[in-house]
Design a protein around this motif. Structure first.
Motif, PDB file in Angstrom:
ATOM      1  N   ASP A  77       0.814  -1.222   0.000  1.00  0.00           N
ATOM      2  CA  ASP A  77       0.000   0.000   0.000  1.00  0.00           C
ATOM      3  C   ASP A  77       0.849   1.275   0.000  1.00  0.00           C
ATOM      4  O   ASP A  77       0.322   2.383   0.055  1.00  0.00           O
ATOM      5  N   ASN A  78       2.211   1.105  -0.042  1.00  0.00           N
ATOM      6  CA  ASN A  78       3.166   2.227  -0.071  1.00  0.00           C
ATOM      7  C   ASN A  78       3.133   3.097   1.186  1.00  0.00           C
ATOM      8  O   ASN A  78       3.653   4.224   1.181  1.00  0.00           O
ATOM      9  N   GLU A  79       2.534   2.610   2.260  1.00  0.00           N
ATOM     10  CA  GLU A  79       2.543   3.350   3.520  1.00  0.00           C
ATOM     11  C   GLU A  79       3.961   3.386   4.089  1.00  0.00           C
ATOM     12  O   GLU A  79       4.666   2.377   4.097  1.00  0.00           O
ATOM     13  N   LYS A  80       4.377   4.574   4.595  1.00  0.00           N
ATOM     14  CA  LYS A  80       5.741   4.758   5.073  1.00  0.00           C
ATOM     15  C   LYS A  80       5.767   5.105   6.556  1.00  0.00           C
ATOM     16  O   LYS A  80       4.826   5.704   7.081  1.00  0.00           O
ATOM     17  N   GLU A  81       6.880   4.747   7.198  1.00  0.00           N
ATOM     18  CA  GLU A  81       7.064   5.049   8.618  1.00  0.00           C
ATOM     19  C   GLU A  81       8.560   5.248   8.879  1.00  0.00           C
ATOM     20  O   GLU A  81       9.394   4.489   8.388  1.00  0.00           O
ATOM     21  N   MET A  82       8.910   6.290   9.646  1.00  0.00           N
ATOM     22  CA  MET A  82      10.307   6.501  10.005  1.00  0.00           C
ATOM     23  C   MET A  82      10.670   5.614  11.192  1.00  0.00           C
ATOM     24  O   MET A  82      10.011   5.667  12.232  1.00  0.00           O
TER      25      MET A  82
END
Length: 368
Positions: A217-222
């Motif tokens: 889903d291309n969700e990003k998290e640092m």
């Protein structure tokens, strides 16, 4: 009737005595496999230098993948360190570039280059049977195995201007699909997420935010705010960080839930625009990081000192010095951690238990 019962009891007692008497003899005459293994010796100077290209890595605790050139081909051999036997498993016809072994030791990724702007990607099993093969336009490429799904590989192809495209290879389905990732150097974080450092394209920096991206889903998290270097292992994430640009630098081992499992601090040698991360390897079976540490501070470009080889227990935090005053060269350890390939071509073996280094290449002019 009474005599018959007594006879049966006496017969049973005699059988029990016979079995108990025989048991110690079996123990004495059957040494354990562990004792046998400890007595085995690596065959030194057994690989001919003629045609030798490199040793790639470990197939098992006693076998390595060795590459040599013969009769115009590049041949892949599985070589046994203890009985000095080898088995050819595959020939590469086009120009050989590099290869690597999957984390579960069942597959081999081969990068060859028929022309300057073309690459052939071949994935074989240990028997040499081709599992995947594809020709791709490429000036160069890099790849990363997925330790959470052995049928998945990340591959990045570069054009001559260093523009890039990241692909997901599915070995089982024999497919290669592009995925959209902002940076070229990516690693798997899980079966469906990847990690990369989000470098600032306008400024030169020694660290960058470490980003996790779900490729579904291309969700990003640092994950880490400023990471100098990272490596995702199966159970922990290694991130090298520093609060100051000049160090010192902290090796942090981060659990999947984000908690820091352990950490240790070292001084790194500086380079022109970054810091040298010395060669290391993770022995996941025993949760130990084996790493080189410089014995003196300074700049890598002018450094004339030596390095110590240390072991760090990523669970307990215990540190141990294994060797002192060694040259800084690549290292890769066997799955059980008892032996490590060492050297620019992995041409040496470090025996951790016996505390010695064994040369695998036969000296020039030595008898065959």
């Amino acid at each position: 009737m009474e005599k018959t019962q007594i006879s049966i009891i006496m017969l049973l007692m005699m059988c029990l005595l016979w079995l108990s008497a025989c048991q110690p003899e079996v123990t004495k005459t059957s040494p354990s496999e562990k004792v046998k293994a400890e007595k085995r010796e690596i065959v030194a100077e057994s690989l001919p230098t003629d045609g030798f290209i490199e040793n790639v890595g470990w197939i098992s605790n006693s076998e390595i993948l060795s590459i040599k050139e013969e009769q115009g081909l590049t041949s892949l051999y599985i070589y046994n360190l203890y009985d000095d036997t080898s088995q050819k498993i595959y020939d590469v016809e086009s120009s050989y570039v590099s290869s690597s072994i999957s984390p579960d030791k069942t597959k081999i990724f081969i990068h060859s280059s028929p022309t300057s702007y073309s690459a052939k990607v071949t994935i074989i099993d240990k028997s040499g049977d081709v599992q995947f093969q594809e020709d791709v336009p490429s000036y160069d490429l890099t790849h990363a195995w997925n330790q959470f799904n052995e049928d998945a590989v990340l591959m990045t192809t570069f054009s001559e201007d260093w523009s890039f495209q990241v692909f997901e290879i599915n070995i089982r389905e024999k497919t290669m699909d592009p995925i959209e990732v902002e940076q070229p150097f990516v690693q798997w974080q899980s079966k469906s997420s990847v990690l990369y450092q989000d470098w600032n394209k306008k400024e030169v920096s020694v660290s960058a935010p470490l980003i996790s991206q779900n490729i579904l889903d291309n969700e990003k998290e640092m994950i880490v705010e400023n990471s100098v270097h990272f490596n995702q292992f199966r159970s922990v994430l290694l991130s090298v960080n520093s609060r100051e640009d000049e160090g010192p630098f902290t090796y942090q081992f981060i659990k999947p839930n984000g908690e820091i499992q352990s950490q240790f601090t070292v001084e790194l040698l500086s380079r022109y625009s970054d810091w040298l991360i010395p060669y290391y390897d993770m022995i996941e079976k025993s949760d130990r990081l084996i790493t080189f540490v410089s014995n003196e501070p300074g700049s890598f470009d002018t450094y004339t000192g030596t390095f110590s080889l240390k072991s760090w227990d990523t669970v307990t935090g215990e540190e141990e010095v294994l060797f002192e005053n060694l040259p800084l060269e690549p290292i890769q350890c066997s799955p059980d951690g008892e032996l490590c390939l060492y050297g620019n071509q992995f041409e040496k073996i470090i025996d951790m238990k016996k505390q010695k280094i064994v040369q695998l290449l036969k000296e020039e002019g030595a008898d065959i």
